[in-house]
Design an enzyme around this catalytic site. Structure first.
Site, PDB file in Angstrom:
ATOM      1  N   LYS A 123       0.820  -1.219   0.000  1.00  0.00           N
ATOM      2  CA  LYS A 123       0.000   0.000   0.000  1.00  0.00           C
ATOM      3  C   LYS A 123       0.853   1.268   0.000  1.00  0.00           C
ATOM      4  CE  LYS A 123      -4.396  -1.627   1.653  1.00  0.00           C
ATOM      5  NZ  LYS A 123      -4.224  -3.081   1.812  1.00  0.00           N
ATOM      6  N   SER A 183       2.126  -9.678  -0.495  1.00  0.00           N
ATOM      7  CA  SER A 183       1.683  -8.276  -0.477  1.00  0.00           C
ATOM      8  C   SER A 183       1.964  -7.579   0.850  1.00  0.00           C
ATOM      9  CB  SER A 183       0.183  -8.201  -0.790  1.00  0.00           C
ATOM     10  OG  SER A 183      -0.547  -9.071   0.064  1.00  0.00           O
ATOM     11  N   GLU A 242     -10.769   6.489   2.690  1.00  0.00           N
ATOM     12  CA  GLU A 242     -11.652   5.581   3.413  1.00  0.00           C
ATOM     13  C   GLU A 242     -10.836   4.343   3.712  1.00  0.00           C
ATOM     14  OE1 GLU A 242     -11.311   5.273   0.239  1.00  0.00           O
ATOM     15  OE2 GLU A 242     -11.219   3.085   0.111  1.00  0.00           O
TER      16      GLU A 242
HETATM   17  C1  LIG Z   1      -5.022  -4.145   1.396  1.00  0.00           C
HETATM   18  C2  LIG Z   1      -4.262  -5.395   1.230  1.00  0.00           C
HETATM   19  C3  LIG Z   1      -4.543  -6.313   0.185  1.00  0.00           C
HETATM   20  C4  LIG Z   1      -5.715  -6.151  -0.766  1.00  0.00           C
HETATM   21  O1  LIG Z   1      -5.604  -5.101  -1.661  1.00  0.00           O
HETATM   22  P1  LIG Z   1      -5.266  -5.257  -3.194  1.00  0.00           P
HETATM   23  O2  LIG Z   1      -5.648  -3.951  -3.760  1.00  0.00           O
HETATM   24  O3  LIG Z   1      -6.074  -6.391  -3.771  1.00  0.00           O
HETATM   25  O4  LIG Z   1      -3.804  -5.531  -3.304  1.00  0.00           O
HETATM   26  C5  LIG Z   1      -3.741  -7.431   0.048  1.00  0.00           C
HETATM   27  N1  LIG Z   1      -2.726  -7.676   0.901  1.00  0.00           N
HETATM   28  C6  LIG Z   1      -2.428  -6.833   1.912  1.00  0.00           C
HETATM   29  C7  LIG Z   1      -1.300  -7.163   2.828  1.00  0.00           C
HETATM   30  C8  LIG Z   1      -3.193  -5.665   2.110  1.00  0.00           C
HETATM   31  O5  LIG Z   1      -2.893  -4.848   3.131  1.00  0.00           O
END
Ligand SMILES: *Cc1c(COP(=O)(O)O)cnc(C)c1O
Length: 411
Positions: free
Chosen positions: A86, A377, A108
């Site tokens: 993010k 992620s 948000e």
């Molecule tokens: C917010 C989040 C996601 C989901 O968001 P995407 O837009 O689909 O990437 C996935 N993994 C983590 C660790 C997140 O914080």
């Protein structure tokens, strides 16, 4: 409706009249940045000094040996500042906001991760910051609310509707309409009205650009498959984008299977059969909705994947057959998380663990000549309450109860 901002049949900008000029300005500034190599340089510089870019590509030697098939590589977005991909999006938008001369940002947030990242960016750039969050989510996500407030953001609990993410989105749009002149809405994923999907995808594409270079260095050729979890779709688009023209690279998006597709308690839009085309929240995509266009309740153990819509760019790639979609259940996710911690000493976020599940299913059918990449992620530390609860860890439970008692005694 003009076709600008459409990806095949999906996307667009279904926005109220009062926001047309703001979107026009945002789009113009974005295009200027996109066509200016110095801007990308500035972005990369910021991410390498304030976050941890380039993030490593880790060879998961023990997991690869365990499954006896493909060589498994993990792209480490967990090592970003605030613990997830993010940061790539919010810091990029921060640079854009500064160029536009605006002084205030709003966002948000559901689970609080995007709110936390935005509050961090606002502190760094010196912007005023308001975060809209459903009252129910404020209650459930106290640690993130605590840090947002400590970083100077105002967190507004939204008491409308179901008091969760979709009500917070409505409230944020209401704020934006009233304060367009000095305020930018930091959208959190590759969804929403044009140009957000394209813009967020562009900032996140840094993941795949780095991963392509790294895998060529370590493995000598392109990977055969890439796995990424899909909530809104930003980490997935981030790693996929660079590889879309590489015909030999199969792209796999993994959605939240929740308690299983048959139970209705899940968030599978493109891998299941419960979603249908619709227009909501300013864009057209596959939504989990009933026949009247009312959004359905979704469920996932991973708050970040628990969303009714999905990126219009991914809906297009799904329709064209370029990305394959699968799902992982909550139970499978806990097992993959357990194995990854034991074998590699790495704690994936619950969201990311969905991608690990599918990679683990497919790795044994491949050979060591084949490399696969899992996009991790984010890190799982944030999920300690949920993970400890799901493992039903007795000493954790004891700790929580004792902390609660200590607090009530000292009140
Ligand atoms: C917010 C989040 C996601 C989901 O968001 P995407 O837009 O689909 O990437 C996935 N993994 C983590 C660790 C997140 O914080």
């Amino acid at each position: 409706m003009e076709r600008k901002g459409f990806f095949g049949n999906w996307g667009g900008a279904y926005i109220p009249e009062v926001l047309h000029q703001t979107f026009e300005e945002l789009n113009d500034e974005f295009l200027r940045c996109k066509n200016d190599p110095a801007f990308w340089q500035e972005y990369v510089e910021l991410m390498s000094t304030y976050s941890c870019r380039p993030t490593p590509l880790t060879y998961a030697e023990n997991l690869s040996r365990h499954f006896g098939g493909a060589r498994i590589y993990i792209k480490r977005e967990d090592l970003n500042h605030t613990g997830a991909h993010k940061a790539n999006n919010v810091m990029g938008q921060g640079l854009l906001v500064r160029r536009m001369g605006k002084k205030r940002v709003i966002a948000e947030t559901g689970a609080g991760q995007h709110g936390l990242a935005t509050a961090t960016m606002a502190a760094k750039f010196g912007f005023a910051c308001t975060i809209y969050m459903g009252e129910e989510d404020v209650r459930r996500q106290r640690p993130n609310v605590f840090w947002m407030e400590k970083m100077g953001a105002t967190v507004v609990p939204v008491t409308n509707g179901s008091r969760t993410l979709k009500d917070a989105i409505n409230e944020a749009f209401r704020d934006w309409v009233t304060n367009v002149d000095d305020t930018h809405y930091v959208f959190g994923t590759v969804c929403g009205p044009h140009p957000f999907p394209e813009m967020v995808g562009w900032f996140q594409s840094i993941i795949g650009l780095e991963a392509a270079e790294q895998i060529l260095k370590y493995h000598g050729r392109m990977p055969v498959r890439i796995f990424a979890c899909v909530g809104g779709g930003s980490n997935a688009m981030g790693i996929f984008k660079r590889f879309i023209p590489e015909a030999g690279v199969e792209l796999v998006g993994v959605e939240a299977g929740g308690h299983g597709l048959a139970t209705g308690l899940h968030a599978t839009r493109l891998s299941g059969s419960d979603a249908s085309p619709g227009v909501a929240q300013g864009y057209k995509t596959m939504f989990l909705q009933d026949g009247d266009g009312q959004m359905k309740e979704t469920h996932s153990v991973a708050a970040g994947l628990d969303y009714v819509g999905v990126s219009p760019i991914l809906s297009d790639l799904w329709e064209k057959g370029r990305v394959r979609f699968e799902s992982a259940t909550d139970g499978e996710v806990m097992a993959a998380l357990d194995l990854t911690m034991k074998k590699e000493g790495i704690i994936p976020a619950l969201e990311s663990a969905h991608a690990f599940v599918q990679a683990f299913k497919e790795a044994p059918q491949l050979t060591p000549a084949d490399a696969i990449i899992i996009n991790m992620s984010g890190r799982g530390d944030k999920d300690i309450f949920t993970i400890a609860h799901a493992f039903d860890d007795p000493s954790w439970k004891d700790f929580i109860i004792k902390r609660g008692l200590e607090y009530s005694r000292n009140k």
